[in-house]
Design a protein around this motif. Structure first.
Motif, PDB file in Angstrom:
ATOM      1  N   GLY A 119       0.829  -1.205   0.000  1.00 27.77           N
ATOM      2  CA  GLY A 119       0.000   0.000   0.000  1.00 27.77           C
ATOM      3  C   GLY A 119       0.861   1.252   0.000  1.00 27.77           C
ATOM      4  O   GLY A 119       2.055   1.214  -0.335  1.00 27.77           O
ATOM      5  N   GLU A 120       0.241   2.346   0.437  1.00 22.15           N
ATOM      6  CA  GLU A 120       0.904   3.653   0.318  1.00 22.15           C
ATOM      7  C   GLU A 120       1.642   4.036   1.618  1.00 22.15           C
ATOM      8  O   GLU A 120       2.861   4.100   1.636  1.00 22.15           O
ATOM      9  CB  GLU A 120      -0.214   4.649  -0.004  1.00 22.15           C
ATOM     10  CG  GLU A 120       0.219   6.053  -0.248  1.00 22.15           C
ATOM     11  CD  GLU A 120      -0.993   6.920  -0.588  1.00 22.15           C
ATOM     12  OE1 GLU A 120      -1.815   6.510  -1.431  1.00 22.15           O
ATOM     13  OE2 GLU A 120      -1.113   7.999   0.002  1.00 22.15           O
ATOM     14  N   ALA A 121       0.877   4.239   2.667  1.00 18.79           N
ATOM     15  CA  ALA A 121       1.469   4.697   3.929  1.00 18.79           C
ATOM     16  C   ALA A 121       0.452   4.463   5.044  1.00 18.79           C
ATOM     17  O   ALA A 121      -0.749   4.420   4.779  1.00 18.79           O
ATOM     18  CB  ALA A 121       1.789   6.195   3.844  1.00 18.79           C
ATOM     19  N   PRO A 122       0.937   4.342   6.281  1.00 21.51           N
ATOM     20  CA  PRO A 122      -0.009   4.174   7.389  1.00 21.51           C
ATOM     21  C   PRO A 122      -0.938   5.371   7.516  1.00 21.51           C
ATOM     22  O   PRO A 122      -0.538   6.507   7.218  1.00 21.51           O
ATOM     23  CB  PRO A 122       0.894   4.091   8.624  1.00 21.51           C
ATOM     24  CG  PRO A 122       2.277   3.868   8.122  1.00 21.51           C
ATOM     25  CD  PRO A 122       2.337   4.381   6.733  1.00 21.51           C
ATOM     26  N   GLY A 123      -2.166   5.130   7.947  1.00 20.48           N
ATOM     27  CA  GLY A 123      -3.098   6.203   8.283  1.00 20.48           C
ATOM     28  C   GLY A 123      -3.209   6.305   9.802  1.00 20.48           C
ATOM     29  O   GLY A 123      -2.381   5.742  10.536  1.00 20.48           O
ATOM     30  N   GLU A 158      -3.506   2.871  11.711  1.00 17.52           N
ATOM     31  CA  GLU A 158      -2.272   2.097  11.594  1.00 17.52           C
ATOM     32  C   GLU A 158      -1.181   2.699  12.482  1.00 17.52           C
ATOM     33  O   GLU A 158      -0.409   1.988  13.128  1.00 17.52           O
ATOM     34  CB  GLU A 158      -1.800   2.065  10.130  1.00 17.52           C
ATOM     35  CG  GLU A 158      -2.700   1.274   9.192  1.00 17.52           C
ATOM     36  CD  GLU A 158      -3.992   1.988   8.804  1.00 17.52           C
ATOM     37  OE1 GLU A 158      -4.057   3.225   8.952  1.00 17.52           O
ATOM     38  OE2 GLU A 158      -4.930   1.295   8.346  1.00 17.52           O
ATOM     39  N   PRO A 190      -0.288  -2.595   9.563  1.00 19.65           N
ATOM     40  CA  PRO A 190      -0.786  -2.046   8.299  1.00 19.65           C
ATOM     41  C   PRO A 190      -2.254  -2.399   8.055  1.00 19.65           C
ATOM     42  O   PRO A 190      -2.720  -3.470   8.472  1.00 19.65           O
ATOM     43  CB  PRO A 190       0.093  -2.731   7.251  1.00 19.65           C
ATOM     44  CG  PRO A 190       0.483  -4.023   7.866  1.00 19.65           C
ATOM     45  CD  PRO A 190       0.559  -3.766   9.356  1.00 19.65           C
ATOM     46  N   PHE A 191      -2.950  -1.513   7.396  1.00 23.75           N
ATOM     47  CA  PHE A 191      -4.323  -1.761   6.929  1.00 23.75           C
ATOM     48  C   PHE A 191      -5.241  -2.325   8.026  1.00 23.75           C
ATOM     49  O   PHE A 191      -5.791  -3.409   7.887  1.00 23.75           O
ATOM     50  CB  PHE A 191      -4.300  -2.692   5.694  1.00 23.75           C
ATOM     51  CG  PHE A 191      -3.918  -1.961   4.439  1.00 23.75           C
ATOM     52  CD1 PHE A 191      -4.847  -1.207   3.726  1.00 23.75           C
ATOM     53  CD2 PHE A 191      -2.612  -2.009   3.955  1.00 23.75           C
ATOM     54  CE1 PHE A 191      -4.496  -0.516   2.577  1.00 23.75           C
ATOM     55  CE2 PHE A 191      -2.246  -1.318   2.809  1.00 23.75           C
ATOM     56  CZ  PHE A 191      -3.189  -0.577   2.116  1.00 23.75           C
ATOM     57  N   ASN A 199       3.718  -1.335   3.269  1.00 26.25           N
ATOM     58  CA  ASN A 199       3.506  -0.056   2.600  1.00 26.25           C
ATOM     59  C   ASN A 199       4.806   0.508   2.044  1.00 26.25           C
ATOM     60  O   ASN A 199       5.891   0.115   2.481  1.00 26.25           O
ATOM     61  CB  ASN A 199       2.963   0.966   3.615  1.00 26.25           C
ATOM     62  CG  ASN A 199       1.504   0.734   3.948  1.00 26.25           C
ATOM     63  OD1 ASN A 199       0.652   0.742   3.076  1.00 26.25           O
ATOM     64  ND2 ASN A 199       1.224   0.519   5.228  1.00 26.25           N
ATOM     65  N   HIS A 225      -6.397   1.317  -5.000  1.00 33.55           N
ATOM     66  CA  HIS A 225      -6.226   1.273  -3.545  1.00 33.55           C
ATOM     67  C   HIS A 225      -7.605   1.107  -2.896  1.00 33.55           C
ATOM     68  O   HIS A 225      -8.584   1.711  -3.351  1.00 33.55           O
ATOM     69  CB  HIS A 225      -5.577   2.586  -3.097  1.00 33.55           C
ATOM     70  CG  HIS A 225      -5.087   2.564  -1.688  1.00 33.55           C
ATOM     71  ND1 HIS A 225      -5.936   2.592  -0.605  1.00 33.55           N
ATOM     72  CD2 HIS A 225      -3.822   2.496  -1.181  1.00 33.55           C
ATOM     73  CE1 HIS A 225      -5.228   2.548   0.502  1.00 33.55           C
ATOM     74  NE2 HIS A 225      -3.940   2.492   0.185  1.00 33.55           N
TER      75      HIS A 225
HETATM   76  N1  URA Z   1      -3.606   2.921   3.504  1.00 31.69           N
HETATM   77  C1  URA Z   1      -2.412   2.415   3.147  1.00 31.69           C
HETATM   78  O1  URA Z   1      -1.939   2.631   2.041  1.00 31.69           O
HETATM   79  N2  URA Z   1      -1.769   1.656   4.027  1.00 31.69           N
HETATM   80  C2  URA Z   1      -2.234   1.360   5.225  1.00 31.69           C
HETATM   81  O2  URA Z   1      -1.579   0.654   5.982  1.00 31.69           O
HETATM   82  C3  URA Z   1      -3.497   1.903   5.572  1.00 31.69           C
HETATM   83  C4  URA Z   1      -4.176   2.672   4.715  1.00 31.69           C
END
Ligand code: URA
Length: 212
Positions: free
Chosen positions: A71-75, A78, A84-85, A111, A185
């Motif tokens: 994925g992209e990055a923690p929100g 997370e 993650p996710f 991510n 995504h």
């Molecule tokens: N979106 C992401 O790309 N990664 C995560 O871990 C959570 C949301």
């Protein structure tokens, strides 16, 4: 002599680009190497996000997973849980994985960035380049059969390409000899549920590749 040094240097640069950066402990088992990288991440201050996080978010799942999601990055969720996710997009990703007939624990999820950008803004190029070696190491250790790039940042970064995700998704690409499928995504799907059927088409191709 100068030429020899030059070619040694470019060999190591090539290796580093492809994720091989851990020569010091390369004789250790993969799970040990992966937890050493995880430790590095938890103390990382290579970019300003390291000062802002609650927790770094390394990755979850099996080291011998056949399928890896990037994925992209923690929100927000997370960042709080260090996993993650696990927020709303994560619930949808879990549903997608289960619809494939796979348990979430059996895939590897990580991510591009390991720390949450403020207000969930897009990753900056400098943050991606500071963080990307960690992902390269994860891919090198897990060596899945298939990688699924979730969204534009994961797919464009790993494929080193600027093609929009709408054009990239649905067809096979390759990352260092590993089959790579870009798709939308899950956070995008929450805003655009009509495109879920496109992701299902992409996911069916992944299932075929895993079972074939
Ligand atoms: N979106 C992401 O790309 N990664 C995560 O871990 C959570 C949301």
């Amino acid at each position: 002599m100068e030429n020899i040094l030059k070619s040694i240097r470019s060999y190591f640069e090539m290796e580093k680009e492809s994720g091989v950066s851990e020569y010091l402990f390369s004789s250790k088992p993969k799970d040990v190497r992966l937890s050493l990288v995880k430790n590095q991440v938890s103390g990382c201050r290579k970019c300003p996000l390291g000062e802002m996080r609650t927790n770094s978010v390394f990755g979850s799942g099996r080291i011998d997973a056949k399928l890896m999601f990037v994925g992209e990055a923690p929100g927000h969720d997370e960042d709080i849980q260090g996993m993650p996710f696990v927020g709303e997009a994560g619930v949808l990703l879990t549903k997608i994985i289960e619809a494939m007939g796979i348990e979430r624990e059996d895939v590897y999820i990580c991510n591009i960035l390991k720390c949450r950008p403020p207000q969930n803004r897009n990753p900056l190029p400098g943050e991606i380049s500071a963080c990307i070696d960690y992902l390269y190491s994860q891919i090198e250790m897990v060596r899945p059969k298939v990688i699924c790039g979730l969204g534009k940042f994961a797919s464009q970064t790993l494929l080193k390409i600027e093609t929009p995700i709408s054009k990239l998704r649905g067809s096979w690409h390759e990352y260092r000899g590993i089959k790579f499928m870009p798709t939308y995504h899950p956070a995008y799907l929450l805003r655009n549920p009509r495109d879920k059927k496109l992701v299902w088409e992409d996911v069916k191709k992944i299932m075929e590749a895993l079972n074939g």
